[in-house]
Design an enzyme around this catalytic site. Structure first.
Site, mmCIF file in Angstrom:
data_model
loop_
_atom_site.group_PDB
_atom_site.id
_atom_site.type_symbol
_atom_site.label_atom_id
_atom_site.label_comp_id
_atom_site.label_asym_id
_atom_site.label_seq_id
_atom_site.Cartn_x
_atom_site.Cartn_y
_atom_site.Cartn_z
ATOM 1 N N ASP A 155 3.851 8.552 -27.006
ATOM 2 C CA ASP A 155 4.097 9.958 -27.351
ATOM 3 C C ASP A 155 2.871 10.853 -27.149
ATOM 4 O OD1 ASP A 155 6.647 9.259 -27.986
ATOM 5 O OD2 ASP A 155 6.394 9.347 -30.151
ATOM 6 N N MET B 238 11.308 10.212 -23.812
ATOM 7 C CA MET B 238 10.911 10.053 -25.222
ATOM 8 C C MET B 238 9.952 11.146 -25.667
ATOM 9 S SD MET B 238 10.541 5.982 -25.758
ATOM 10 C CE MET B 238 11.972 5.005 -26.222
ATOM 11 N N TYR C 230 13.905 2.487 -23.256
ATOM 12 C CA TYR C 230 12.828 1.491 -23.252
ATOM 13 C C TYR C 230 12.271 1.222 -21.848
ATOM 14 C CZ TYR C 230 13.158 0.039 -28.185
ATOM 15 O OH TYR C 230 13.102 -0.026 -29.555
ATOM 16 N N GLN D 6 11.151 3.310 -19.784
ATOM 17 C CA GLN D 6 9.967 4.129 -19.522
ATOM 18 C C GLN D 6 8.713 3.574 -20.191
ATOM 19 O OE1 GLN D 6 10.414 8.162 -21.704
ATOM 20 N NE2 GLN D 6 12.244 7.026 -22.245
ATOM 21 N N ARG D 7 8.880 2.994 -21.392
ATOM 22 C CA ARG D 7 7.669 2.537 -22.074
ATOM 23 C C ARG D 7 7.344 1.068 -21.813
ATOM 24 N NH1 ARG D 7 9.553 2.730 -28.491
ATOM 25 N NH2 ARG D 7 9.948 0.520 -28.612
#
Ligand code: F6P
Length: 423
Positions: free
Chosen positions: A147, A193, A300, A302-303
């Site tokens: 983030d 996100m 998920y 993307q991370r």
């Protein structure tokens, strides 16, 4: 922050917390390799602070040098993570006493907690335990969050890679929709996100520059969602360019302050579970404009997308883990290694200690100067900040099966010495 006496030799406990990233294990590698170089044994807590409370500890000395090195390119959290908020010392003394009992039973003198702002709060509380409960423990936070909303640090390990994934995906999907727009899809919506801060959404802006380049519209949680302005901009873009790419943060809210896409569940920190704003926007586009659309929710993906990690991010993740051990062994307490930018171009950075109480429970949002006047794009200042963070690739070893060679640790449990803890 600094104390005179170095604690007696003991063990170091490392734990991962909160949402994991594609590079959090690089921080673990930085911790373990540096501690090994100093002859310190590292235990890892299974599933974050919960592992410490339950006395579920892992002996990382059972892992080979190659396995620890492979953590540098393996996504996910190798020891498991958790979302679990410790109450105040007054509200739940038993929990803290249990933590101290576990630390004492295993001669743990340094605790390194790898997480975001909630986890910095946990780390700070534990750092205060030493004094309150007469046990000599040094506690260091290790930054992590996709983030990018931690205070003090210039950026957060994990963010650069998700930023790169988002910018690249925005570019690639836009090439696709541009090809289809004449007879088929006219609008593509990507949801990313970022609950309260629009850093990831902003990174999509690196995909192109200028009014006609994608993404044409970015929706930030820092701005109230204005349905009429959104629809008008989609329409104008399709009429001018032929198609429109929209990137929306999962955390956008309406004028009443409600998330457009709240799933209805909350984690133990009280955070709403988000996800699903893209279909809401797509339905709106269809209703009001009748355009054919596609939407994507990488969630998920993307991370965890280590195959598309940023070199700068992977290096920073390793560096903060390594520095945390240096700080711990230097006798520091209640600090976090943070990234300080010393130059934009060429991009240069260094690591410095910062007090945990300046980081815990604070959220860094996008500054107004990073958003364009209409609130749908990023400024040149934002590009200057974001661009260095996605630079460079961090290549992976691939196997004959065509898949990345990710490591699965043995995670050998340390023998318990205490009775079970009732939570
Ligand atoms: O840790 C940050 C984050 O990746 C957020 O951007 C996202 O909303 C959240 O985690 C998802 O959390 P969880 O994996 O616990 O559902």
């Amino acid at each position: 922050m600094k104390s005179k006496a170095r604690p007696a030799p003991g063990r170091l406990l490392y734990a991962q917390s909160g949402g994991v990233t594609s590079v959090i294990n690089a921080s673990a590698a930085g911790v373990i390799q540096n501690a090994r170089a100093h002859g310190i044994k590292v235990y890892a807590a299974r599933n974050g602070i919960l592992g410490a409370l339950r006395e579920e500890l892992i002996d990382t000395s059972k892992e080979t040098t190659a396995a620890i090195e492979a953590l540098r390119h393996t996504p996910g959290g190798a020891f498991g993570s958790c979302r679990y908020k410790l109450k105040s010392l007054d509200a739940n003394r038993a929990e803290y006493e249990r933590l101290i009992d576990v630390l004492r039973a295993h001669d743990i003198r340094w605790f390194l907690y790898n997480g975001g702002n909630d986890s910095a709060d946990t780390a700070l509380k534990i750092s205060q335990l030493g004094k309150a409960m007469d046990y000599d423990i040094r506690c260091i936070g290790v930054p992590k969050t996709v983030d990018n909303d931690l205070a003090v640090t210039d950026c957060c390990p994990g963010f650069g890679s998700v930023a790169k994934y988002t910018a690249v995906s925005t570019l690639e999907a836009s090439l696709d929709v541009a090809s289809m727009a004449d007879t088929s899809t006219k609008v593509f919506i990507l949801e990313v996100m970022g609950r309260h801060a629009g850093w990831i959404a902003a990174a999509s802006g690196l995909a192109g520059e200028g009014a006609d380049a994608p993404p044409h519209i970015i929706l930030f949680p820092e701005r109230v969602f204005d349905e009429a302005a959104f629809i008008a901009k989609v329409k104008a873009t399709v009429e001018r360019v032929g198609w429109c790419t929209v990137v929306a943060s999962e955390g956008i809210r309406n004028a009443e302050g409600q998330f457009l896409a709240e799933a209805g569940t909350r984690d133990s920190f009280g955070h709403a579970q988000l996800g699903g704003v893209a279909p809401v926007l797509a339905a709106l586009v269809k209703d009001k404009l009748g355009y054919k659309y596609h939407w994507a929710l990488p969630d998920y993906l993307q991370r965890s997308a280590r195959h598309l990690a940023s070199k700068a991010d992977a290096e920073q993740a390793y560096a903060v883990g390594k520095a945390a051990v240096d700080y711990a062994l230097a006798g520091m307490n209640a600090v976090m290694p943070v990234i300080v930018r010393t130059s934009d171009a060429p991009y240069r950075w260094k690591i410095e200690p910062a007090a945990l109480d300046k980081i815990a429970n604070r959220e860094k949002k996008m500054p107004a100067s990073f958003l364009t006047r209409d609130g749908f794009g990023i400024t040149a200042a934002a590009r200057r900040y974001l661009s260095p963070l996605i630079q460079g690739e961090a290549p992976l070893p691939y196997g004959r099966d065509g898949l990345p060679k990710y490591v699965q640790l043995k995670n050998v449990a340390v023998t318990k010495r205490l009775p079970a803890f009732e939570q």
